[in-house]
Design an enzyme around this catalytic site. Sequence first.
Site, PDB file in Angstrom:
ATOM      1  N   ASP A  74       0.819  -1.213   0.000  1.00 19.49           N
ATOM      2  CA  ASP A  74       0.000   0.000   0.000  1.00 19.49           C
ATOM      3  C   ASP A  74       0.852   1.262   0.000  1.00 19.49           C
ATOM      4  O   ASP A  74       0.503   2.257  -0.631  1.00 19.49           O
ATOM      5  CB  ASP A  74      -0.927  -0.003   1.218  1.00 19.49           C
ATOM      6  CG  ASP A  74      -2.060  -1.011   1.072  1.00 19.49           C
ATOM      7  OD1 ASP A  74      -2.210  -1.582  -0.021  1.00 19.49           O
ATOM      8  OD2 ASP A  74      -2.779  -1.232   2.061  1.00 19.49           O
ATOM      9  N   GLY A  75       1.983   1.231   0.709  1.00 21.44           N
ATOM     10  CA  GLY A  75       2.859   2.400   0.743  1.00 21.44           C
ATOM     11  C   GLY A  75       3.402   2.745  -0.633  1.00 21.44           C
ATOM     12  O   GLY A  75       3.509   3.923  -0.997  1.00 21.44           O
ATOM     13  N   ASP A 177      -0.819  12.856  21.485  1.00 21.45           N
ATOM     14  CA  ASP A 177       0.440  12.733  20.751  1.00 21.45           C
ATOM     15  C   ASP A 177       0.329  13.336  19.358  1.00 21.45           C
ATOM     16  O   ASP A 177       1.337  13.572  18.700  1.00 21.45           O
ATOM     17  CB  ASP A 177       0.841  11.259  20.626  1.00 21.45           C
ATOM     18  CG  ASP A 177       1.397  10.688  21.922  1.00 21.45           C
ATOM     19  OD1 ASP A 177       1.632  11.468  22.865  1.00 21.45           O
ATOM     20  OD2 ASP A 177       1.591   9.462  21.997  1.00 21.45           O
ATOM     21  N   THR A 188      -8.593   2.639   6.658  1.00 24.86           N
ATOM     22  CA  THR A 188      -8.038   1.324   6.979  1.00 24.86           C
ATOM     23  C   THR A 188      -6.554   1.401   7.340  1.00 24.86           C
ATOM     24  O   THR A 188      -5.910   0.367   7.511  1.00 24.86           O
ATOM     25  CB  THR A 188      -8.206   0.358   5.788  1.00 24.86           C
ATOM     26  OG1 THR A 188      -7.630   0.954   4.614  1.00 24.86           O
ATOM     27  CG2 THR A 188      -9.672   0.059   5.531  1.00 24.86           C
ATOM     28  N   GLY A 189      -6.012   2.621   7.452  1.00 21.01           N
ATOM     29  CA  GLY A 189      -4.598   2.797   7.734  1.00 21.01           C
ATOM     30  C   GLY A 189      -4.321   3.263   9.152  1.00 21.01           C
ATOM     31  O   GLY A 189      -4.781   2.668  10.138  1.00 21.01           O
ATOM     32  N   TYR A 190      -3.573   4.344   9.269  1.00 20.00           N
ATOM     33  CA  TYR A 190      -3.153   4.902  10.560  1.00 20.00           C
ATOM     34  C   TYR A 190      -4.361   5.168  11.460  1.00 20.00           C
ATOM     35  O   TYR A 190      -4.353   4.869  12.657  1.00 20.00           O
ATOM     36  CB  TYR A 190      -2.373   6.188  10.284  1.00 20.00           C
ATOM     37  CG  TYR A 190      -1.509   6.715  11.403  1.00 20.00           C
ATOM     38  CD1 TYR A 190      -1.507   6.150  12.671  1.00 20.00           C
ATOM     39  CD2 TYR A 190      -0.670   7.813  11.180  1.00 20.00           C
ATOM     40  CE1 TYR A 190      -0.698   6.654  13.681  1.00 20.00           C
ATOM     41  CE2 TYR A 190       0.135   8.321  12.175  1.00 20.00           C
ATOM     42  CZ  TYR A 190       0.116   7.745  13.428  1.00 20.00           C
ATOM     43  OH  TYR A 190       0.911   8.261  14.417  1.00 20.00           O
ATOM     44  N   SER A 191      -5.410   5.711  10.895  1.00 24.34           N
ATOM     45  CA  SER A 191      -6.603   6.036  11.673  1.00 24.34           C
ATOM     46  C   SER A 191      -7.188   4.802  12.344  1.00 24.34           C
ATOM     47  O   SER A 191      -7.601   4.846  13.509  1.00 24.34           O
ATOM     48  CB  SER A 191      -7.652   6.692  10.768  1.00 24.34           C
ATOM     49  OG  SER A 191      -8.849   6.944  11.471  1.00 24.34           O
ATOM     50  N   LEU A 192      -7.223   3.684  11.630  1.00 20.17           N
ATOM     51  CA  LEU A 192      -7.770   2.443  12.186  1.00 20.17           C
ATOM     52  C   LEU A 192      -6.973   1.990  13.400  1.00 20.17           C
ATOM     53  O   LEU A 192      -7.545   1.555  14.405  1.00 20.17           O
ATOM     54  CB  LEU A 192      -7.768   1.353  11.108  1.00 20.17           C
ATOM     55  CG  LEU A 192      -8.370   0.003  11.497  1.00 20.17           C
ATOM     56  CD1 LEU A 192      -9.852   0.143  11.828  1.00 20.17           C
ATOM     57  CD2 LEU A 192      -8.164  -1.022  10.387  1.00 20.17           C
ATOM     58  N   SER A 193      -5.650   2.112  13.333  1.00 20.79           N
ATOM     59  CA  SER A 193      -4.804   1.691  14.451  1.00 20.79           C
ATOM     60  C   SER A 193      -4.944   2.610  15.655  1.00 20.79           C
ATOM     61  O   SER A 193      -4.556   2.246  16.763  1.00 20.79           O
ATOM     62  CB  SER A 193      -3.333   1.633  14.009  1.00 20.79           C
ATOM     63  OG  SER A 193      -2.826   2.929  13.746  1.00 20.79           O
TER      64      SER A 193
END
EC number: 2.7.1.23
Length: 292
Positions: A74-75, A177, A188-193
């Site tokens: 994905d990156g 933070d 489905t990326g950073y937000s999901l985590s």
Amino acid sequence: MIFALHGRPFKEDNIPYVQHLLYYLQKKEIQFLINESFVDYLVQCNILLPSFFTTFTNKTDLGKPDLMLSIGGDGTLLESATFIGDQNIPLVGINTGRLGFLATTPREELEGSVDELISGSYKLSERTLIKLISDEKLFGDLNFAMNEFALTKRDSSSMITVHTYIDGEFLNSYWADGLLVSTPTGSTGYSLSCGGPLVHPKTENFIITPISPHNLNVRPMIVPDSCHISFEIEGRNQNFLISLDSRAEIVSSNIKLSVKKEDFKIQLVELKNYNYYKTLRSKLNWGLDARN
């Protein structure tokens, strides 16, 4: 037809698949336009290159190919989108990475996938981008992201405060933070985590998600993507980190920052066997139970 290829370093077990992809594209008489840094990497891997190809290093060199193939995860696909910009070139991800929410074409199905691409047997999914506006020329012409805008503390010291406004109206002061503003694609990326919700890519929203907030009552929020979101930053350290997908810059607290929907979209290819809900189930292991 002309296919542009962009990729990043991949694991050794992917070499035969990438070599076969190049061979099959040549067999189908596809013209090649390959990212220059990727050419260097392919040579290092002893991958036999096409007998004739041209290279590109930026959006201007890219021209107007019929398709762009992103070889990686994905990156890599997010990076490929920066070469395309507003040119409406269809983008497809060949997954040689790990998770693959966006790079959904399996390496084991290369020939069938290439045949579908050549015949035009695919759909295009328009993906909204988020645009950064600042009083400094940050990120040059690449001031957009397909997944998210992130505003975070620069080091591991104390938290920062992000005063957030929507269309000029005060929303909240996030003591955390950092803060994310994600597109539906980026849900489905950073937000999901960070505890953010899954949002279907066809919806017209942004997701505001705090990163490790000190106040446990603060939760992610979905807002219309027609709104203009602005920020004021406070912290003991006067420098902070902002990022658009994987690209980052250091800024000072007195900078003016805001985000809104970009004027153009990325055209993501969906092949015949692609199903968004199936992808969620398989990638997130929904329904798996040790009792089954």
